[in-house]
Design a protein around this motif. Structure first.
Motif, PDB file in Angstrom:
ATOM      1  N   GLU A  85     -17.529  35.762  23.830  1.00  0.00           N
ATOM      2  CA  GLU A  85     -17.039  36.840  24.680  1.00  0.00           C
ATOM      3  C   GLU A  85     -15.928  36.277  25.559  1.00  0.00           C
ATOM      4  OE1 GLU A  85     -17.896  39.990  24.335  1.00  0.00           O
ATOM      5  OE2 GLU A  85     -19.183  39.305  22.677  1.00  0.00           O
ATOM      6  N   ASP A  86     -14.738  36.753  25.347  1.00  0.00           N
ATOM      7  CA  ASP A  86     -13.585  36.316  26.132  1.00  0.00           C
ATOM      8  C   ASP A  86     -13.478  37.235  27.348  1.00  0.00           C
ATOM      9  OD1 ASP A  86     -11.392  34.647  26.584  1.00  0.00           O
ATOM     10  OD2 ASP A  86     -10.009  36.073  25.651  1.00  0.00           O
ATOM     11  N   PRO A  87     -13.621  36.723  28.572  1.00  0.00           N
ATOM     12  CA  PRO A  87     -13.694  37.603  29.748  1.00  0.00           C
ATOM     13  C   PRO A  87     -12.351  38.222  30.116  1.00  0.00           C
ATOM     14  CG  PRO A  87     -13.671  35.307  30.426  1.00  0.00           C
ATOM     15  CD  PRO A  87     -13.760  35.294  28.931  1.00  0.00           C
ATOM     16  N   ALA A  88     -12.406  39.262  30.882  1.00  0.00           N
ATOM     17  CA  ALA A  88     -11.195  39.880  31.422  1.00  0.00           C
ATOM     18  C   ALA A  88     -10.546  38.913  32.413  1.00  0.00           C
ATOM     19  CB  ALA A  88     -11.544  41.191  32.119  1.00  0.00           C
ATOM     20  N   GLN A  89      -9.204  38.868  32.395  1.00  0.00           N
ATOM     21  CA  GLN A  89      -8.480  37.965  33.291  1.00  0.00           C
ATOM     22  C   GLN A  89      -7.171  38.605  33.713  1.00  0.00           C
ATOM     23  OE1 GLN A  89      -8.463  34.617  30.487  1.00  0.00           O
ATOM     24  NE2 GLN A  89      -9.551  33.393  32.008  1.00  0.00           N
ATOM     25  N   GLN A  90      -6.700  38.182  34.895  1.00  0.00           N
ATOM     26  CA  GLN A  90      -5.386  38.600  35.369  1.00  0.00           C
ATOM     27  C   GLN A  90      -4.326  37.706  34.729  1.00  0.00           C
ATOM     28  OE1 GLN A  90      -4.841  41.249  37.574  1.00  0.00           O
ATOM     29  NE2 GLN A  90      -7.027  41.638  37.291  1.00  0.00           N
ATOM     30  N   VAL A  91      -3.336  38.314  34.051  1.00  0.00           N
ATOM     31  CA  VAL A  91      -2.320  37.520  33.362  1.00  0.00           C
ATOM     32  C   VAL A  91      -0.927  38.056  33.672  1.00  0.00           C
ATOM     33  CG1 VAL A  91      -3.881  36.886  31.470  1.00  0.00           C
ATOM     34  CG2 VAL A  91      -2.414  38.908  31.251  1.00  0.00           C
ATOM     35  N   PHE A  92       0.017  37.140  33.629  1.00  0.00           N
ATOM     36  CA  PHE A  92       1.433  37.519  33.632  1.00  0.00           C
ATOM     37  C   PHE A  92       1.963  37.161  32.253  1.00  0.00           C
ATOM     38  CE2 PHE A  92       5.925  36.320  34.112  1.00  0.00           C
ATOM     39  CZ  PHE A  92       6.428  37.531  34.565  1.00  0.00           C
ATOM     40  N   SER A  93       2.776  38.043  31.673  1.00  0.00           N
ATOM     41  CA  SER A  93       3.197  37.806  30.296  1.00  0.00           C
ATOM     42  C   SER A  93       4.635  38.246  30.057  1.00  0.00           C
ATOM     43  CB  SER A  93       2.264  38.518  29.316  1.00  0.00           C
ATOM     44  OG  SER A  93       2.339  39.919  29.494  1.00  0.00           O
ATOM     45  N   LEU A  94       5.225  37.681  29.012  1.00  0.00           N
ATOM     46  CA  LEU A  94       6.530  38.081  28.507  1.00  0.00           C
ATOM     47  C   LEU A  94       6.400  38.277  27.002  1.00  0.00           C
ATOM     48  CD1 LEU A  94       8.943  35.539  30.274  1.00  0.00           C
ATOM     49  CD2 LEU A  94       8.538  37.919  30.922  1.00  0.00           C
ATOM     50  N   ARG A  95       6.892  39.399  26.515  1.00  0.00           N
ATOM     51  CA  ARG A  95       6.861  39.667  25.071  1.00  0.00           C
ATOM     52  C   ARG A  95       8.281  39.633  24.524  1.00  0.00           C
ATOM     53  NH1 ARG A  95       3.492  44.576  22.062  1.00  0.00           N
ATOM     54  NH2 ARG A  95       4.247  44.178  19.932  1.00  0.00           N
ATOM     55  N   ARG A  96       8.462  38.852  23.483  1.00  0.00           N
ATOM     56  CA  ARG A  96       9.784  38.668  22.900  1.00  0.00           C
ATOM     57  C   ARG A  96       9.668  38.587  21.374  1.00  0.00           C
ATOM     58  NH1 ARG A  96      10.732  39.537  27.505  1.00  0.00           N
ATOM     59  NH2 ARG A  96      11.893  38.282  29.024  1.00  0.00           N
ATOM     60  N   THR A  97      10.778  38.821  20.695  1.00  0.00           N
ATOM     61  CA  THR A  97      10.897  38.535  19.268  1.00  0.00           C
ATOM     62  C   THR A  97      11.755  37.284  19.145  1.00  0.00           C
ATOM     63  OG1 THR A  97      10.688  40.865  18.648  1.00  0.00           O
ATOM     64  CG2 THR A  97      11.657  39.367  17.018  1.00  0.00           C
ATOM     65  N   ILE A  98      11.163  36.202  18.653  1.00  0.00           N
ATOM     66  CA  ILE A  98      11.826  34.896  18.642  1.00  0.00           C
ATOM     67  C   ILE A  98      11.598  34.225  17.288  1.00  0.00           C
ATOM     68  CG2 ILE A  98      11.527  34.598  21.132  1.00  0.00           C
ATOM     69  CD1 ILE A  98       9.199  32.661  20.485  1.00  0.00           C
ATOM     70  N   ASN A  99      12.325  33.130  17.074  1.00  0.00           N
ATOM     71  CA  ASN A  99      11.975  32.265  15.947  1.00  0.00           C
ATOM     72  C   ASN A  99      11.109  31.137  16.482  1.00  0.00           C
ATOM     73  OD1 ASN A  99      13.618  29.881  16.688  1.00  0.00           O
ATOM     74  ND2 ASN A  99      15.380  31.176  16.184  1.00  0.00           N
ATOM     75  N   VAL A 100      10.458  30.418  15.580  1.00  0.00           N
ATOM     76  CA  VAL A 100       9.450  29.446  15.994  1.00  0.00           C
ATOM     77  C   VAL A 100      10.040  28.349  16.881  1.00  0.00           C
ATOM     78  CG1 VAL A 100       9.708  27.952  13.955  1.00  0.00           C
ATOM     79  CG2 VAL A 100       7.477  28.093  15.136  1.00  0.00           C
ATOM     80  N   ALA A 101      11.329  28.024  16.696  1.00  0.00           N
ATOM     81  CA  ALA A 101      11.955  26.970  17.481  1.00  0.00           C
ATOM     82  C   ALA A 101      12.170  27.374  18.936  1.00  0.00           C
ATOM     83  CB  ALA A 101      13.288  26.565  16.856  1.00  0.00           C
ATOM     84  N   GLN A 102      12.046  28.663  19.244  1.00  0.00           N
ATOM     85  CA  GLN A 102      12.287  29.150  20.606  1.00  0.00           C
ATOM     86  C   GLN A 102      11.002  29.264  21.433  1.00  0.00           C
ATOM     87  OE1 GLN A 102      14.316  32.729  19.119  1.00  0.00           O
ATOM     88  NE2 GLN A 102      16.157  32.088  20.227  1.00  0.00           N
TER      89      GLN A 102
END
Length: 265
Positions: free
Chosen positions: A124-141
């Motif tokens: 069970e992975d608990p709820a957590q406060q997160v900050f995130s960035l979503r991007r479309t990148i290549n693996v080197a980035q």
């Protein structure tokens, strides 16, 4: 004076090796009998012998030890430090070779070895406060994405309070066009902070370079094939439990791979 036998017994070094050290000029007997050729040693030479044995255990070849014995302590310490760094490099090379052998064995022997190496659990992975960035990148980035994540957190005054992780949102994996979300657990609410919901996950822990993470994914896919009562219900997660900033070798990286799952109706 000690006979070679008594000196051998006290030092726990064989008489054969003492004769070899004599022949190499590493440790000469204090006295050699003129009539019988017997070797005799002073008790003070026990310390000299201990120094030779210590340097040998450090991995110095005997031919090199001869030149080290008369060095000032500071210079000897520098040489030992160099040998220590070389030993770490050899250890890392050996760890890499061992992992490659393990991976080859897994491929040769099939899924049985994969199950032995990766123990899949349901957690069970608990709820957590997160900050995130979503991007479309290549693996080197990937590194650039996490560097941007940390800059944006700093600009908002957010404090990291847990692991970083990467979520894969795309329908299929692509090295060139990855739809990914970089996340960091943060302390409390703040600008652009969201709550990551609690979820059930099938998970494994991978130790070693990121390039070998595919074997952890293979283990999870094999587990899902056997446990057909579960289905994946969210993006795969790579959780960086020990990242590159915390280890001295890529072999010491620790990454959790999690598939959010739910039981089929």
């Amino acid at each position: 004076m000690l006979t070679i036998g008594a000196f051998s017994k006290l030092s726990r070094v064989s008489t054969r090796m003492l004769r070899y050290y004599d022949a190499m000029g590493l440790l000469r007997p204090a006295h050699v009998g003129a009539e019988n050729g017997y070797r005799y040693y002073d008790e003070a030479q026990l310390q000299d012998l201990a120094g030779i044995e210590r340097l040998k255990r450090y991995g110095f070849p005997l031919a090199e030890i001869r030149g080290l014995l008369d060095l000032p302590e500071q210079e000897l310490a520098r040489r030992v430090h160099q040998r220590r760094l070389a030993a770490y490099a050899q250890l890392n090379e050996l760890r890499t070779a061992l992992r490659r052998m393990e991976d080859d064995i897994i491929q040769m022997e099939g899924i049985g070895m994969l199950q032995d190496k990766y123990h899949v659990i349901v957690m069970e992975d608990p709820a957590q406060q997160v900050f995130s960035l979503r991007r479309t990148i290549n693996v080197a980035q990937t590194h650039e994405l996490f560097a941007e994540l940390r800059r944006e957190m700093e600009a908002r005054g957010l404090k990291q309070a847990g692991c970083t992780q990467q979520l894969y949102h795309g329908q299929e994996f692509s090295y060139d066009q990855m739809d990914v979300e970089a996340q960091a657990v943060v302390a409390g609410p703040g600008p652009d902070v969201k709550e990551k919901p609690a979820q059930t996950c099938a998970a494994v822990t991978h130790t070693g370079p990121y390039e070998d993470l595919k074997y952890a994914y293979d283990a999870l896919c094999a587990w899902l094939a056997r446990h057909t009562e579960y289905q994946v219900c969210g993006p795969a997660i790579e959780r960086y439990l020990r990242d590159e900033g915390e280890v001295s070798s890529l072999e010491e990286l620790v990454t959790g791979v999690l598939f959010p799952v739910e039981k089929k109706a």
